[in-house]
Design a protein around this motif. Structure first.
Motif, mmCIF file in Angstrom:
data_model
loop_
_atom_site.group_PDB
_atom_site.id
_atom_site.type_symbol
_atom_site.label_atom_id
_atom_site.label_comp_id
_atom_site.label_asym_id
_atom_site.label_seq_id
_atom_site.Cartn_x
_atom_site.Cartn_y
_atom_site.Cartn_z
ATOM 1 N N ARG A 206 -0.654 13.614 -3.210
ATOM 2 C CA ARG A 206 -1.349 12.227 -2.681
ATOM 3 C C ARG A 206 -0.133 11.699 -2.810
ATOM 4 O O ARG A 206 0.460 11.301 -1.246
ATOM 5 C CB ARG A 206 -2.434 11.655 -3.505
ATOM 6 C CG ARG A 206 -3.436 12.210 -3.186
ATOM 7 C CD ARG A 206 -4.597 10.841 -4.239
ATOM 8 N NE ARG A 206 -4.538 10.250 -2.910
ATOM 9 C CZ ARG A 206 -4.867 8.583 -2.345
ATOM 10 N NH1 ARG A 206 -4.438 8.053 -2.831
ATOM 11 N NH2 ARG A 206 -5.254 8.095 -1.038
ATOM 12 N N ALA A 207 0.714 11.439 -3.314
ATOM 13 C CA ALA A 207 2.424 10.886 -3.199
ATOM 14 C C ALA A 207 3.077 11.650 -2.768
ATOM 15 O O ALA A 207 3.752 11.318 -1.876
ATOM 16 C CB ALA A 207 2.553 10.869 -4.805
ATOM 17 N N ALA B 209 -1.974 10.887 2.384
ATOM 18 C CA ALA B 209 -2.318 11.213 1.446
ATOM 19 C C ALA B 209 -3.626 11.686 0.859
ATOM 20 O O ALA B 209 -4.357 12.435 0.016
ATOM 21 C CB ALA B 209 -1.983 9.508 0.733
ATOM 22 N N ASP B 210 -4.500 11.079 1.906
ATOM 23 C CA ASP B 210 -5.938 11.510 1.863
ATOM 24 C C ASP B 210 -6.922 13.359 2.646
ATOM 25 O O ASP B 210 -7.204 13.265 2.145
ATOM 26 C CB ASP B 210 -7.112 10.910 2.245
ATOM 27 C CG ASP B 210 -7.157 9.481 1.690
ATOM 28 O OD1 ASP B 210 -6.268 9.541 -0.159
ATOM 29 O OD2 ASP B 210 -7.499 8.432 1.952
ATOM 30 N N ALA C 64 1.516 11.126 1.190
ATOM 31 C CA ALA C 64 2.488 9.912 1.901
ATOM 32 C C ALA C 64 4.252 9.760 1.708
ATOM 33 O O ALA C 64 4.266 9.387 3.329
ATOM 34 C CB ALA C 64 1.974 8.985 0.490
ATOM 35 N N ASP D 128 1.324 6.997 -6.616
ATOM 36 C CA ASP D 128 -0.525 7.311 -7.340
ATOM 37 C C ASP D 128 0.090 8.474 -7.937
ATOM 38 O O ASP D 128 0.921 9.357 -8.292
ATOM 39 C CB ASP D 128 -0.934 8.275 -5.903
ATOM 40 C CG ASP D 128 -2.089 9.184 -6.126
ATOM 41 O OD1 ASP D 128 -2.717 9.913 -6.940
ATOM 42 O OD2 ASP D 128 -2.924 7.989 -5.250
ATOM 43 N N GLU E 238 -2.465 6.804 4.700
ATOM 44 C CA GLU E 238 -3.040 7.089 4.026
ATOM 45 C C GLU E 238 -4.068 8.112 4.373
ATOM 46 O O GLU E 238 -4.233 9.108 3.308
ATOM 47 C CB GLU E 238 -4.142 5.372 4.125
ATOM 48 C CG GLU E 238 -3.482 4.527 3.480
ATOM 49 C CD GLU E 238 -4.941 2.955 3.961
ATOM 50 O OE1 GLU E 238 -5.457 3.194 4.824
ATOM 51 O OE2 GLU E 238 -4.464 2.427 3.388
ATOM 52 N N LEU F 116 1.013 4.208 -2.809
ATOM 53 C CA LEU F 116 0.231 5.665 -2.338
ATOM 54 C C LEU F 116 1.786 6.689 -2.833
ATOM 55 O O LEU F 116 1.142 7.511 -2.940
ATOM 56 C CB LEU F 116 0.442 5.456 -0.537
ATOM 57 C CG LEU F 116 -0.948 5.416 -0.625
ATOM 58 C CD1 LEU F 116 -1.158 4.686 0.807
ATOM 59 C CD2 LEU F 116 -2.107 6.074 -1.386
ATOM 60 N N ARG G 66 1.393 -1.125 0.029
ATOM 61 C CA ARG G 66 -0.110 -0.411 -0.203
ATOM 62 C C ARG G 66 0.585 1.424 -0.174
ATOM 63 O O ARG G 66 0.610 2.655 -0.948
ATOM 64 C CB ARG G 66 -0.686 0.148 0.982
ATOM 65 C CG ARG G 66 -1.297 1.343 1.344
ATOM 66 C CD ARG G 66 -3.131 0.781 0.257
ATOM 67 N NE ARG G 66 -3.768 2.253 0.569
ATOM 68 C CZ ARG G 66 -4.280 2.928 -0.598
ATOM 69 N NH1 ARG G 66 -4.058 2.481 -2.203
ATOM 70 N NH2 ARG G 66 -5.331 3.573 -0.552
#
Length: 163
Positions: A133-134, A156-157, A137, A128, A153, A125, A121
């Motif tokens: 986002r990348a 990133a979000d 992360a 991405d 996560e 990420l 995961r």
């Protein structure tokens, strides 16, 4: 039979290291333990000279060569994990067995070999296509020793700071 088999130099701990390494991953086993048939400058006849192992199906040779060549971070073994539970289990097995924590999912075992315990995961990420986002992360990962998938996560979000 693999054409390329990594050889890991050991300071007379090949058999102990082999037993530990094969305990880490499924589809791992000790293939053979070789003993020197004669006295050598550093060992007596009957001492373990090599241990052939398979880790997750990948062959390795552990060689009891002595203290001349210690391990460094220049070579490490990356284990891709599928869950936080697997990440924690492997991390704890290595660190709690005389190893040491390092940064960004890296740790060292008690023999000085470096490992990267890397959740799949995390790779997804930081790769991405949304570079924001990348980047978030990656920034979160850079603050960690053991990787925390949920925290990466969440980072990133998270909404960008200038949104």
């Amino acid at each position: 039979m693999s054409r390329i088999v990594p050889c890991i130099w050991c300071d007379y701990t090949a058999e102990e290291a082999a037993e530990f390494y094969v305990s880490l991953l499924p589809d791992s086993r000790i293939v053979s333990i070789q003993r020197t048939p004669v006295d050598t400058p550093s060992q007596k006849a009957g001492d373990v000279i090599t241990a052939e192992i398979e880790l997750a199906g990948q062959p390795f040779l552990l060689l009891n060569g002595g203290p001349q060549f210690p391990h460094s971070e220049a070579v490490s073994f990356q284990i891709h994990t599928d869950s936080q539970e697997e990440t924690d289990r492997l991390w704890n097995a290595i660190v709690d067995h005389g190893g040491a924590e390092s940064a960004c999912g890296w740790c060292k075992d008690k023999w000085g070999l470096s490992w990267q315990i890397t959740p799949r995961r995390l790779i997804a990420l930081i790769s991405d296509p949304d570079t924001g986002r990348a980047a978030r992360a990656m920034q979160a990962m850079m603050t960690m020793t053991r990787i925390d998938i949920a925290a990466i996560e969440a980072a990133a979000d998270a909404a960008p700071a200038n949104a």
